[in-house]
Design a protein around this motif. Structure first.
Motif, mmCIF file in Angstrom:
data_model
loop_
_atom_site.group_PDB
_atom_site.id
_atom_site.type_symbol
_atom_site.label_atom_id
_atom_site.label_comp_id
_atom_site.label_asym_id
_atom_site.label_seq_id
_atom_site.Cartn_x
_atom_site.Cartn_y
_atom_site.Cartn_z
ATOM 1 N N GLY A 87 -0.958 -5.908 -31.931
ATOM 2 C CA GLY A 87 -0.709 -7.427 -31.961
ATOM 3 C C GLY A 87 -0.551 -8.020 -30.484
ATOM 4 O O GLY A 87 -0.849 -9.241 -30.339
ATOM 5 N N ARG A 88 0.076 -7.054 -29.507
ATOM 6 C CA ARG A 88 0.187 -7.776 -28.005
ATOM 7 C C ARG A 88 -1.334 -7.688 -27.577
ATOM 8 O O ARG A 88 -1.679 -8.569 -26.654
ATOM 9 C CB ARG A 88 1.092 -6.411 -27.538
ATOM 10 C CG ARG A 88 2.467 -6.796 -27.709
ATOM 11 C CD ARG A 88 3.257 -5.900 -26.818
ATOM 12 N NE ARG A 88 4.492 -5.906 -27.108
ATOM 13 C CZ ARG A 88 5.439 -4.955 -27.663
ATOM 14 N NH1 ARG A 88 4.758 -3.716 -27.919
ATOM 15 N NH2 ARG A 88 6.801 -5.018 -27.725
ATOM 16 N N ARG A 89 -1.885 -6.754 -27.993
ATOM 17 C CA ARG A 89 -3.296 -6.826 -27.312
ATOM 18 C C ARG A 89 -4.245 -7.901 -27.925
ATOM 19 O O ARG A 89 -4.933 -8.624 -27.088
ATOM 20 C CB ARG A 89 -4.018 -5.433 -27.504
ATOM 21 C CG ARG A 89 -3.659 -4.303 -26.753
ATOM 22 C CD ARG A 89 -4.490 -2.942 -26.723
ATOM 23 N NE ARG A 89 -3.936 -2.014 -25.762
ATOM 24 C CZ ARG A 89 -3.713 -0.854 -26.064
ATOM 25 N NH1 ARG A 89 -4.116 -0.344 -27.389
ATOM 26 N NH2 ARG A 89 -3.242 -0.129 -25.171
ATOM 27 N N SER A 126 -6.153 -14.039 -26.477
ATOM 28 C CA SER A 126 -6.188 -15.427 -26.646
ATOM 29 C C SER A 126 -6.322 -16.224 -25.334
ATOM 30 O O SER A 126 -6.357 -17.560 -25.245
ATOM 31 C CB SER A 126 -5.025 -15.836 -27.385
ATOM 32 O OG SER A 126 -3.855 -15.581 -27.036
ATOM 33 N N PHE A 127 -6.042 -15.670 -24.019
ATOM 34 C CA PHE A 127 -6.013 -16.277 -22.802
ATOM 35 C C PHE A 127 -7.500 -16.810 -22.724
ATOM 36 O O PHE A 127 -8.600 -16.162 -22.747
ATOM 37 C CB PHE A 127 -5.435 -15.236 -21.610
ATOM 38 C CG PHE A 127 -4.058 -14.807 -21.703
ATOM 39 C CD1 PHE A 127 -2.879 -15.995 -21.463
ATOM 40 C CD2 PHE A 127 -3.745 -13.856 -22.133
ATOM 41 C CE1 PHE A 127 -1.887 -15.880 -21.506
ATOM 42 C CE2 PHE A 127 -2.344 -13.359 -21.997
ATOM 43 C CZ PHE A 127 -1.214 -14.470 -21.843
ATOM 44 N N ALA A 128 -7.386 -18.051 -22.237
ATOM 45 C CA ALA A 128 -8.697 -18.637 -21.383
ATOM 46 C C ALA A 128 -8.189 -19.452 -20.141
ATOM 47 O O ALA A 128 -7.173 -20.022 -20.082
ATOM 48 C CB ALA A 128 -9.202 -19.363 -22.617
ATOM 49 N N LEU A 129 -9.230 -19.495 -19.690
ATOM 50 C CA LEU A 129 -9.312 -20.577 -18.275
ATOM 51 C C LEU A 129 -9.338 -22.032 -18.726
ATOM 52 O O LEU A 129 -10.056 -22.228 -19.637
ATOM 53 C CB LEU A 129 -9.990 -20.429 -16.925
ATOM 54 C CG LEU A 129 -10.039 -18.672 -16.408
ATOM 55 C CD1 LEU A 129 -11.169 -18.522 -15.511
ATOM 56 C CD2 LEU A 129 -8.615 -18.800 -15.889
ATOM 57 N N ASP A 166 3.694 -9.895 -13.791
ATOM 58 C CA ASP A 166 3.951 -9.801 -15.200
ATOM 59 C C ASP A 166 5.488 -9.379 -15.268
ATOM 60 O O ASP A 166 5.846 -8.643 -14.607
ATOM 61 C CB ASP A 166 3.183 -8.831 -15.826
ATOM 62 C CG ASP A 166 3.206 -8.945 -17.232
ATOM 63 O OD1 ASP A 166 3.817 -9.815 -17.939
ATOM 64 O OD2 ASP A 166 2.574 -8.041 -18.003
ATOM 65 N N ASP A 167 6.261 -10.022 -16.073
ATOM 66 C CA ASP A 167 7.568 -9.669 -16.158
ATOM 67 C C ASP A 167 8.014 -8.318 -16.790
ATOM 68 O O ASP A 167 8.687 -7.878 -16.370
ATOM 69 C CB ASP A 167 8.430 -10.916 -16.798
ATOM 70 C CG ASP A 167 8.079 -10.825 -18.516
ATOM 71 O OD1 ASP A 167 6.890 -10.653 -18.926
ATOM 72 O OD2 ASP A 167 8.743 -11.634 -19.163
ATOM 73 N N VAL A 168 7.218 -8.039 -17.773
ATOM 74 C CA VAL A 168 7.349 -7.006 -18.540
ATOM 75 C C VAL A 168 6.072 -6.198 -18.983
ATOM 76 O O VAL A 168 5.271 -6.960 -19.484
ATOM 77 C CB VAL A 168 8.190 -6.910 -19.591
ATOM 78 C CG1 VAL A 168 8.308 -5.551 -20.491
ATOM 79 C CG2 VAL A 168 9.700 -7.435 -19.156
ATOM 80 N N LEU A 169 5.781 -4.936 -18.488
ATOM 81 C CA LEU A 169 4.438 -4.605 -18.765
ATOM 82 C C LEU A 169 4.701 -3.633 -20.127
ATOM 83 O O LEU A 169 5.549 -2.595 -19.928
ATOM 84 C CB LEU A 169 4.043 -3.437 -17.717
ATOM 85 C CG LEU A 169 2.715 -3.015 -17.822
ATOM 86 C CD1 LEU A 169 1.534 -3.557 -17.957
ATOM 87 C CD2 LEU A 169 2.576 -1.670 -16.669
ATOM 88 N N THR A 170 4.024 -4.017 -20.994
ATOM 89 C CA THR A 170 4.112 -2.987 -22.285
ATOM 90 C C THR A 170 2.554 -1.956 -22.568
ATOM 91 O O THR A 170 2.418 -1.258 -22.132
ATOM 92 C CB THR A 170 4.220 -3.820 -23.594
ATOM 93 O OG1 THR A 170 3.280 -5.310 -23.471
ATOM 94 C CG2 THR A 170 5.828 -4.441 -23.474
ATOM 95 N N ALA A 211 -2.501 -5.142 -21.729
ATOM 96 C CA ALA A 211 -3.477 -5.908 -22.182
ATOM 97 C C ALA A 211 -3.484 -7.181 -21.359
ATOM 98 O O ALA A 211 -4.517 -7.831 -21.012
ATOM 99 C CB ALA A 211 -3.452 -5.905 -23.784
ATOM 100 N N THR A 212 -2.296 -7.735 -21.155
ATOM 101 C CA THR A 212 -2.424 -9.096 -20.611
ATOM 102 C C THR A 212 -2.956 -9.255 -19.236
ATOM 103 O O THR A 212 -3.707 -9.973 -18.703
ATOM 104 C CB THR A 212 -0.765 -9.519 -20.610
ATOM 105 O OG1 THR A 212 -0.523 -9.747 -22.068
ATOM 106 C CG2 THR A 212 -0.722 -11.133 -20.116
ATOM 107 N N LEU A 213 -2.508 -8.204 -18.235
ATOM 108 C CA LEU A 213 -2.696 -8.278 -17.209
ATOM 109 C C LEU A 213 -4.410 -7.817 -16.988
ATOM 110 O O LEU A 213 -5.057 -8.349 -16.039
ATOM 111 C CB LEU A 213 -2.341 -7.061 -16.170
ATOM 112 C CG LEU A 213 -0.777 -7.229 -15.828
ATOM 113 C CD1 LEU A 213 -0.099 -6.007 -15.146
ATOM 114 C CD2 LEU A 213 -0.591 -8.493 -14.957
ATOM 115 N N ALA A 214 -4.891 -6.741 -17.936
ATOM 116 C CA ALA A 214 -6.209 -6.617 -17.863
ATOM 117 C C ALA A 214 -7.162 -8.001 -18.422
ATOM 118 O O ALA A 214 -8.218 -7.987 -17.657
ATOM 119 C CB ALA A 214 -6.555 -5.482 -19.078
ATOM 120 N N ARG A 215 -6.608 -8.681 -19.058
ATOM 121 C CA ARG A 215 -7.415 -9.816 -19.585
ATOM 122 C C ARG A 215 -7.269 -10.867 -18.654
ATOM 123 O O ARG A 215 -8.264 -11.596 -18.357
ATOM 124 C CB ARG A 215 -6.793 -10.340 -21.009
ATOM 125 C CG ARG A 215 -7.431 -11.559 -21.371
ATOM 126 C CD ARG A 215 -8.806 -11.539 -21.971
ATOM 127 N NE ARG A 215 -9.388 -12.867 -22.384
ATOM 128 C CZ ARG A 215 -10.287 -13.041 -22.529
ATOM 129 N NH1 ARG A 215 -11.076 -12.264 -22.127
ATOM 130 N NH2 ARG A 215 -11.008 -14.477 -23.029
#
Length: 75
Positions: free
Chosen positions: A14-16, A21-24, A41-45, A48-52
């Protein structure tokens, strides 16, 4: 701003999916081209967010030399 209950209970898949869903914003490429950006990033899980975000910014012509993370979840 704290972590929402939904983020705490979201699965790795779900996190990935959420990260995808991020877009410029329209026109952002013009502002980013040739700039250097530090991702925070506040918390690295899963990462996926940083990579995207790294991918989006790089494709827009920005240089992303580093990322800063305040905390990481145990693996």
């Amino acid at each position: 701003m704290g972590t929402s209950k939904g983020q705490k209970t979201r699965s790795q898949r779900g996190r990935r999916a959420a990260a995808e869903s991020f877009a410029l914003a329209p026109g952002a490429e013009h502002l980013l081209r040739g700039s250097q950006v530090l991702l925070v990033d506040d918390v690295l899980t899963t990462g996926a967010t940083l990579a995207r975000l790294w991918r989006l910014l790089s494709e827009a012509g920005a240089e992303v030399p580093a990322a800063a993370v305040l905390a990481a979840t145990p693996r």
